[in-house]
Scaffold this motif. Sequence first.
Motif, PDB file in Angstrom:
ATOM      1  N   UNK A  10       0.827  -1.201   0.000  1.00  0.00           N
ATOM      2  CA  UNK A  10       0.000   0.000   0.000  1.00  0.00           C
ATOM      3  C   UNK A  10       0.865   1.258   0.000  1.00  0.00           C
ATOM      4  N   UNK A  11       1.879   1.300   0.863  1.00  0.00           N
ATOM      5  CA  UNK A  11       2.756   2.476   0.907  1.00  0.00           C
ATOM      6  C   UNK A  11       3.509   2.637  -0.405  1.00  0.00           C
ATOM      7  N   UNK A  12       3.950   1.533  -0.999  1.00  0.00           N
ATOM      8  CA  UNK A  12       4.629   1.616  -2.297  1.00  0.00           C
ATOM      9  C   UNK A  12       3.690   2.198  -3.345  1.00  0.00           C
ATOM     10  N   UNK A  13       2.440   1.753  -3.332  1.00  0.00           N
ATOM     11  CA  UNK A  13       1.462   2.259  -4.298  1.00  0.00           C
ATOM     12  C   UNK A  13       1.208   3.743  -4.109  1.00  0.00           C
ATOM     13  N   UNK A  14       1.049   4.160  -2.863  1.00  0.00           N
ATOM     14  CA  UNK A  14       0.798   5.579  -2.578  1.00  0.00           C
ATOM     15  C   UNK A  14       1.994   6.423  -2.987  1.00  0.00           C
ATOM     16  N   UNK A  15       3.187   5.984  -2.608  1.00  0.00           N
ATOM     17  CA  UNK A  15       4.394   6.742  -2.968  1.00  0.00           C
ATOM     18  C   UNK A  15       4.566   6.808  -4.489  1.00  0.00           C
ATOM     19  N   UNK A  16       4.348   5.690  -5.163  1.00  0.00           N
ATOM     20  CA  UNK A  16       4.462   5.667  -6.623  1.00  0.00           C
ATOM     21  C   UNK A  16       3.433   6.571  -7.281  1.00  0.00           C
ATOM     22  N   UNK A  17       2.198   6.524  -6.792  1.00  0.00           N
ATOM     23  CA  UNK A  17       1.147   7.385  -7.337  1.00  0.00           C
ATOM     24  C   UNK A  17       1.454   8.858  -7.149  1.00  0.00           C
ATOM     25  N   UNK A  18       1.945   9.195  -5.977  1.00  0.00           N
ATOM     26  CA  UNK A  18       2.329  10.597  -5.717  1.00  0.00           C
ATOM     27  C   UNK A  18       3.455  11.035  -6.647  1.00  0.00           C
ATOM     28  N   UNK A  19       4.444  10.172  -6.831  1.00  0.00           N
ATOM     29  CA  UNK A  19       5.573  10.512  -7.698  1.00  0.00           C
ATOM     30  C   UNK A  19       5.112  10.710  -9.141  1.00  0.00           C
ATOM     31  N   UNK A  20       4.204   9.860  -9.605  1.00  0.00           N
ATOM     32  CA  UNK A  20       3.683   9.999 -10.973  1.00  0.00           C
ATOM     33  C   UNK A  20       2.888  11.291 -11.120  1.00  0.00           C
ATOM     34  N   UNK A  21       2.027  11.592 -10.147  1.00  0.00           N
ATOM     35  CA  UNK A  21       1.237  12.828 -10.205  1.00  0.00           C
ATOM     36  C   UNK A  21       2.136  14.060 -10.193  1.00  0.00           C
ATOM     37  N   UNK A  22       3.146  14.036  -9.342  1.00  0.00           N
ATOM     38  CA  UNK A  22       4.069  15.172  -9.271  1.00  0.00           C
ATOM     39  C   UNK A  22       4.898  15.290 -10.545  1.00  0.00           C
ATOM     40  N   UNK A  23       5.243  14.172 -11.149  1.00  0.00           N
ATOM     41  CA  UNK A  23       5.986  14.200 -12.414  1.00  0.00           C
ATOM     42  C   UNK A  23       5.138  14.806 -13.525  1.00  0.00           C
ATOM     43  N   UNK A  24       3.844  14.474 -13.541  1.00  0.00           N
ATOM     44  CA  UNK A  24       2.942  15.076 -14.529  1.00  0.00           C
ATOM     45  C   UNK A  24       2.846  16.584 -14.317  1.00  0.00           C
ATOM     46  N   UNK A  25       2.786  16.992 -13.063  1.00  0.00           N
ATOM     47  CA  UNK A  25       2.745  18.424 -12.753  1.00  0.00           C
ATOM     48  C   UNK A  25       4.058  19.096 -13.157  1.00  0.00           C
ATOM     49  N   UNK A  26       5.168  18.402 -12.974  1.00  0.00           N
ATOM     50  CA  UNK A  26       6.478  18.924 -13.386  1.00  0.00           C
ATOM     51  C   UNK A  26       6.486  19.196 -14.884  1.00  0.00           C
ATOM     52  N   UNK A  27       5.959  18.269 -15.666  1.00  0.00           N
ATOM     53  CA  UNK A  27       5.917  18.442 -17.120  1.00  0.00           C
ATOM     54  C   UNK A  27       5.084  19.659 -17.488  1.00  0.00           C
ATOM     55  N   UNK A  28       3.950  19.828 -16.819  1.00  0.00           N
ATOM     56  CA  UNK A  28       3.099  20.987 -17.075  1.00  0.00           C
ATOM     57  C   UNK A  28       3.828  22.290 -16.722  1.00  0.00           C
ATOM     58  N   UNK A  29       4.558  22.290 -15.618  1.00  0.00           N
ATOM     59  CA  UNK A  29       5.325  23.488 -15.235  1.00  0.00           C
ATOM     60  C   UNK A  29       6.390  23.820 -16.273  1.00  0.00           C
ATOM     61  N   UNK A  30       7.035  22.799 -16.805  1.00  0.00           N
ATOM     62  CA  UNK A  30       8.062  23.029 -17.830  1.00  0.00           C
ATOM     63  C   UNK A  30       7.429  23.613 -19.083  1.00  0.00           C
ATOM     64  N   UNK A  31       6.272  23.094 -19.460  1.00  0.00           N
ATOM     65  CA  UNK A  31       5.574  23.638 -20.643  1.00  0.00           C
ATOM     66  C   UNK A  31       5.218  25.105 -20.458  1.00  0.00           C
ATOM     67  N   UNK A  32       4.860  25.489 -19.220  1.00  0.00           N
ATOM     68  CA  UNK A  32       4.535  26.896 -18.927  1.00  0.00           C
ATOM     69  C   UNK A  32       5.791  27.718 -18.656  1.00  0.00           C
ATOM     70  N   UNK A  33       6.941  27.083 -18.692  1.00  0.00           N
ATOM     71  CA  UNK A  33       8.231  27.704 -18.398  1.00  0.00           C
ATOM     72  C   UNK A  33       8.295  28.226 -16.972  1.00  0.00           C
ATOM     73  N   UNK A  34       7.644  27.530 -16.052  1.00  0.00           N
ATOM     74  CA  UNK A  34       7.671  27.840 -14.624  1.00  0.00           C
ATOM     75  C   UNK A  34       8.753  26.958 -13.989  1.00  0.00           C
ATOM     76  N   UNK A  35       9.983  27.453 -14.028  1.00  0.00           N
ATOM     77  CA  UNK A  35      11.100  26.624 -13.574  1.00  0.00           C
ATOM     78  C   UNK A  35      11.107  26.409 -12.062  1.00  0.00           C
ATOM     79  N   UNK A  36      10.654  27.377 -11.317  1.00  0.00           N
ATOM     80  CA  UNK A  36      10.592  27.205  -9.863  1.00  0.00           C
ATOM     81  C   UNK A  36       9.563  26.136  -9.517  1.00  0.00           C
ATOM     82  N   UNK A  37       8.407  26.207 -10.150  1.00  0.00           N
ATOM     83  CA  UNK A  37       7.382  25.185  -9.936  1.00  0.00           C
ATOM     84  C   UNK A  37       7.866  23.812 -10.355  1.00  0.00           C
TER      85      UNK A  37
END
Length: 71
Positions: A10-37
Motif C-alpha cells: 500500500x505504501x509503495x502504491x501511494x508513494x508511486x502514485x504521488x511521484x507519478x502525479x508530481x511528475x505530470x505536474x512537473x511536465x506541465x510546469x516546464x511547458x509553462x516555463x515555470x522553472x521554480x514550480x
Amino acid sequence: MRNWAEIGKLEKSVRGGCAVALSAQLIECVRREDMIGAAICGLSAVAALGLEAEEIRSVLGLLESSAQSKA
C-alpha cells in the motif's frame, strides 16, 4: 534513501502514485516555463520516492549550480 524492501504494498502504491502525479505536474510546469514550480515538483517527486532531506538538498544544490553555469 528509503529501503523499499521494508515497506508494504500500500505504501509503495501511494508513494508511486504521488511521484507519478508530481511528475505530470512537473511536465506541465516546464511547458509553462515555470522553472521554480518544476523544481519544486521534481524535488517533491523524489521525496515521495524516499530520498532523505540531505539527499534532496544535494539535488537542489546541483540544480542551482547547473542553472548558474548556464546563465
